[in-house]
Every structure is written in C-alpha cells, then in structure tokens.
Enzyme design. Sequence first.
Site, short mmCIF file in Angstrom:
data_model
loop_
_atom_site.label_atom_id
_atom_site.label_comp_id
_atom_site.label_asym_id
_atom_site.label_seq_id
_atom_site.Cartn_x
_atom_site.Cartn_y
_atom_site.Cartn_z
N ASP A 213 0.88 -1.17 0.00
CA ASP A 213 0.00 0.00 0.00
C ASP A 213 0.91 1.21 0.00
O ASP A 213 1.47 1.58 1.04
CB ASP A 213 -0.90 -0.03 1.25
N LYS B 246 3.38 11.21 -3.47
CA LYS B 246 2.29 10.64 -4.25
C LYS B 246 1.38 11.72 -4.82
O LYS B 246 0.72 11.52 -5.83
CB LYS B 246 1.49 9.71 -3.34
N GLU C 223 -7.00 0.70 -4.74
CA GLU C 223 -7.04 0.60 -3.28
C GLU C 223 -8.40 0.13 -2.75
O GLU C 223 -8.45 -0.80 -1.94
CB GLU C 223 -6.62 1.94 -2.65
N ASP D 278 -13.03 5.31 0.90
CA ASP D 278 -11.60 5.31 1.19
C ASP D 278 -11.04 6.73 1.19
O ASP D 278 -10.80 7.32 0.14
CB ASP D 278 -10.90 4.43 0.13
#
Lengths: 175, 627
Positions: free
Chosen positions: B25, B86, B184, B206
């Site tokens: 992850d 990211k 994800e 999420d």
Amino acid sequence: MNYFQLFGIEVSFDVDLNQLSQTYQTLQKSVHPDKFAHASSQEQLIAVQKSAELNDAYQTIKQPLARAEYILTLRGVELPNEQHTFGDTRFLMRQMELREMLEEVTHAEDVDAALAAAQQELAQEYQQHFSLLQAQICENTDAANMLACDNLRKLKFYQKLNIEVDRLEDSLFDD
Amino acid sequence: MALLQIAEPGLSTVPHEHRLAAGIDLGTTNSLIASVQSGEASTLVDQDGRDILPSIVSYQPNDILVGEGAKSLSVSDPQNTIVSAKRLIGRSLADIQSKYPSLPYQFTGDENKPEIVTRKGNINPVQVSAEILKSLSQRAEQALGGELTGVVVTVPAHFDDAQRQSTKDAAKLAGVNVLRLLNEPTAAAVAYGLDSGQEGVIAIYDLGGGTFDISVLRLNKGVFEVLSTGGDSALGGDDFDVVLADYLVEQAGLTRPLSPTLERQLIKQACYAKEQLTTLDNVEVTLTLSADESNEKNEQVWSTNISKETFDGLISALVKKTLRACRRSLKDANISVDEVLEVVMVGGSTRVPLVRSEVEKYFNKTPLTSIDPDKVVAIGAAIQADILAGNKPDSDILLLDVIPLSLGLETMGGLVEKVIHRNTTIPVAKAQEFTTFKDGQTAMAVHVLQGERELVDDCRSLARFELRGIPAMTAGAAHIRVTFKVDADGLLSVSAMEKSSGVEASIEVKPSFGIDDSKIAQMLKDSMNNAKADIDARMLKEQQVEAARVIESVKAAIALDHHLLDAEETSTIEQVINSLAEISQGDDADAIEAAIKKLDQATDVFAERRMDSSINKALSGQSVDKL
C-alpha cells in the site's frame, strides 16, 4: 463466433440478464489475465484479448439498445450513420420541445419537482419507442427490421437527452 | 527487475512450491507491506516492530533516509525532505502549483517532468516513490527470507493513466517486479469480503492522506465486480490539515509567503490538532513564529485554542464533496442507497468523527470499521499477490475492475470524442473511426485525453502523436481507425491505422508524463554502480531464467493439452523448444531473447486453441450446472 454464441445462448432480444451475468463471470474466471499472471507473456497477451472481447460481448448484450443494434447488424441490416439526415420532422420538433423543457427546469420555482416531471415525461416516451422496437425486432421481416432501425435512432436521441438530464442533475446538486 | 525464482531443471514442477509475493500500500502519508504466510495475510514489521512506514524521503549529504528517520527532518530540512510525493507523481508542474501553492520545494525541469531541487541533485517524484518501494521490499525479503517473485502495488482508483504509469515506473526503478497495479478500494473489498463472507452490494469509502475513492462492488461467489468508482485524486486528510493551517495563518495575523520551516510547522501542528480532535473537544496549538531563518534572538511563541466545532466547520465543505462523489458513483452503478448492504471505511482519515457521522447519515447505516482502516488495503493486496504469484491455482477469486475516467480523442473545434467511457470493465479494447478534414491531407495529429468534460482544455492530456503517410484523398475519404487498449493494470496504449487504402501505419504511445524508459534504464544502471560486464551478466541471467520459464510452461501445456495438436505440430514445437534450450546454454542474451520470441510464435495457435477450449469447458460446466 458471435457474441450470443460466446455465451452459449440463442440470438434473441429477450435475454435472461441474471443468467447472462452468471455465465459472464464463469467465463471470465477461465480467461481473465489474473489467471495467467504467472504464465508466459504470450499467454498473458491472449488472455487480455479474450477477456476484453468477453467484456465487450457482455456489455453489448446487457444494454438493450446495444443489443438491438448488434442483432440488426447480425441480420445484415445496414445501420445509417449518425451524420445521415433524419427525415421525421415531427419527431425532430418534439426533440426540440423536450430540450427546451429541460432548459426551463433550472428556472422553475420548484426545481426538484420540475426535474422529476421532465424525467418522467422522457421515460414515458422512451418506453413507447422501446416497446415498438422490441416488437419489430421479434417480427424479423425486412420491413420490420427497417422500422426497428428507425426506432433505434430515435431511442438514441432519448439516450442523449438522458445524458443532459444527468448533467443537469449534477449541476443542480453541486452547490 | 527482480529475478524469478527457479528450481533445478527437471525439478521445477514441484507441486507446492511457494513463491514469495507481497502487497504494497503505497500511501500518500504512510506505506505498508503485507504478505500471506501459512494462509494468513498480515503486515510485515521493520526491526523496530513498526509496520507503518511514513512515506517521507530525506536526501542527506551521505545518505538517503526513508520513513521515521526522514520524518524527524521534515521541519528542520524541508527542502531536502520530500513528503507526500504521491501527490506530485504523474502531474505537470502547472497542475502541482495550482493544486498545492505552498509546497516548500524548489521545482525545476520540463513542464511535464518536474523535478525537485535537493542537495543530492534534481529528484523526480517517481524516484522518491521508488525509494519507499525499495525500503519496503527489502523489509519483506528480510522478513520472508528470500527474494520476492513479485508484488501487487495499490493505487487510488481515481488515479489517471499518467499517475498509474508513473507508479509502475517507480517500481521498475526500485527493481521490484509488479504483478499487478490494484485499485485501493478493490484491495480493501477483497480483504473485507473474504473476512466476512458477505455477498451482495457493498460500498468502500476510502479517505486517505491525499486521495479519496468511493467504489461500489457486487460480491458474488468469489467474484468482486466493481460496478462503479469515483472520487478525487487530490482530496484527502492532508487537505484537512491545509484548511486548518490556513485558519491558523489568519488567526495569528501572518501573511504569506512564509518560510518553508514555518509552513511545515503549521502543517505539523494542524495535523496534531486534527488527530487530537478525534477524541477531544478542544485542543491547544502552539507555533514558534520567528524560528531559525532570521537572526532575531527573541523567539515569539503564539498559541490558540481550537474547538471541535471550529474544525468541523472548516472541513465540512470537503466532507460534502466526498458525499457528492458517493452519490454520483451510486448513480453510475444504478444502485440505490438502500441496496448498499455495508459501507466499509478505509484510510486513516476516516477516523475524523465528522467524516464518520456524515457517511452514516448519507448511507443511512453505521459504517464498518472492523478491519484496521490503515492496514486493510495492504492486506487485500497481499491476498491478490499470493494468487497472482501462482500459490493458489484453485482459487475461485476474481477481481473485475473498471477504468475510473473516460478516455477519448481531440476532434475538430477542441472537442473530446470519448472512445471508452468511465466505469467500463477492464481489460478493454475499443476502436473508433475518424476521417480527414481537408482534401489531400496526408497526416493526422492524434491527441489522447482523459476526463469527463467536453472541452479538450478541461481534460487531462495524456499523449500526442502523428499518423503520417496517409495517401492523399478527398476530405472525408480516408478511414483512420484508432484503437484504445486498456490492460488489467488500467494502463492505456493507443494505435492508429489508415485502412481504406490498405496502407497501414500504426504507432504505440505511452503517456508523455513521468520518466522515459531510456532514462529509467540509465537510472537503474547508475544505481547498480556496476561495471558494464556485471550488467551484461545480469541481463544474460534474466534471459536464461525467462527461457527456462517459457520452456517449462510450454511443456506443461503440451502435457496437459496434447490432444489439441496433431503429430506434426507437436514435433515442430518440440524442435523450437530444443533449439531454445540449446541457445540458452550459451552467453548471447540477444540470441536467447530472439529464440524465446520464436517459441512464442510457434505456439501462438496452440495457445489460442487452449484458451478457446477452456472457454468451452467453462460453458459446458455451466450448462451442466443449469440441469
């Protein structure tokens, strides 16, 4: 092999969507690239192709208008392309009215109610044309197939109007 | 470029050979790695017993620090310490600067390939992510006691093509073999679905540090079918910190621009306040206003009290934005709120009480938090990695995912013609025909875009290429067929061909963002610090391993399905196998590669027949079920 044969079913407008979905998932379990992640790159490539073809077949049969179009193509009926002029002036006038109706929704006093009313009106007219299309495709004569083509084009107008409705709904809720 | 494990020749078909695989992850704020060991997926810890690795990389004079070590330098050395890379990956400079105006970094380089200036040179965000991946895979290899066959790396479902491609590039740079990029929320659904055994429609909400995803899935007999996905690749818990930091700036009477150190301090304090407010109603925040950058000796300390109401007020617009995405996704899936059986909360930011209460209100049910929201994505990725590595040949699990954003082409007038619509199941291949605009036109510019809007300027530009050599014809006579292919990683390739004249011209494109393949190869070589001979030796070994793998897989296929080949075909394939086996004993890597290709070609028809036969088998099994 046509898309119907791929799923082991007869070419027909009546499709058991639950069964279709079960078959689709069973077939994907045997061809999906995830099942070949450890195989040779060549097998992976074929898996991607087969899996993509299966996805396309599933979507085509699942969606009624795509299914109708596909059946007509299988019957060798030439579908007029989108740029082709459309002769039914009464229908076109009606489409303009419906577009105006949608534009007026934003200025209505009760926007929610106006939107719901517009959606209902569209759904009703869509259903009328759809029932006709269904009967014409079942009839499967040259004349009926031509009429089905015509109806399919009309239904696509409604499909576009529905996209407008979605957009309108989004803009109304995005405050 | 991790090498595949391989046993002694002749022994390699050992039935229960366990291949080491892991799920990563790669988060905005924190990253984790997990693996399936003795049938159980769990996160792997570092030597200090921690499983969470802060996604922070600090470029120090003699060292590159990753994780906790880098975190402690984020305030004192902000320009050389990259936080939340990211958020930058796969984005253009203009995009980064408009979305995150107060970053403490100095950018340089190409508009489409921005780099951060550090004391260790100019660093691309892809390199930062690669450091994190390297650190995690080293941890896994130590914990599992061997080299990893491959990993599954998770990405936000809402990541566009350039962001996905860049993530894959980062893995390549880290020397990690990517089995699959996995969304994800889908990973979370796998972990949740297998844990609960639930069937029916579920929603995964999420909210991570930097991204928000909502996915609606239907769970049925091991199949995880994503019906729709939506979200925002630039909305997360970090944004809660940003609005709170802005509020602090205003309250303290400060004016921007502020020093990088003070900016980091603000964010750190805001994050602290946010975390405290998950359990407390009030929190005291303190700032040191004139810290190290000026010569003034008298440090000025400023503090204020923030209430939960104030915080909720500041973030409520952001939370509302996530609910709008939920509404749109349900609509795309053609599912009503009542049909959703469970809402699973994923990501650290779902700990914020306002998020939980608003989600509960919208879905009209208590959101599920039974699996640790920080770990659930890594756990799901580990389960999928175990399957993809081939450790569970009888597994019934299948993930059917979708593309999050529509893909299209620029047409006349700056409009976008969509070729593949959002929420289409992948893999997918779609072709569309276009024609020329002018008489005698011999070239055509193809501009590939991603997004939902109608105008080119409002969509994400992915790539441009030209199709040349179209025979001169009258306007509208040429038929140019443009084919879009999206693979199971959600990655796009585009080709174009002029077909009416029989003249073919086609080209494959890669998004123009991130790093070129050649540059990645160069970076890899640089990082190995080896002489050319060593690199050549490595290349040779890789080809030999690949040759052995291909031979083994073809032999296994023949053993299983020899009835699909006649005697002549079998003997032809066997000859090619023998020739490859002989060539792979030599030391010419290129010759081995060519021989592998030859075997691939020789078995093309056979592979097709096998696939068709397995489809037929699946179909007949199905009709037996029906009876």
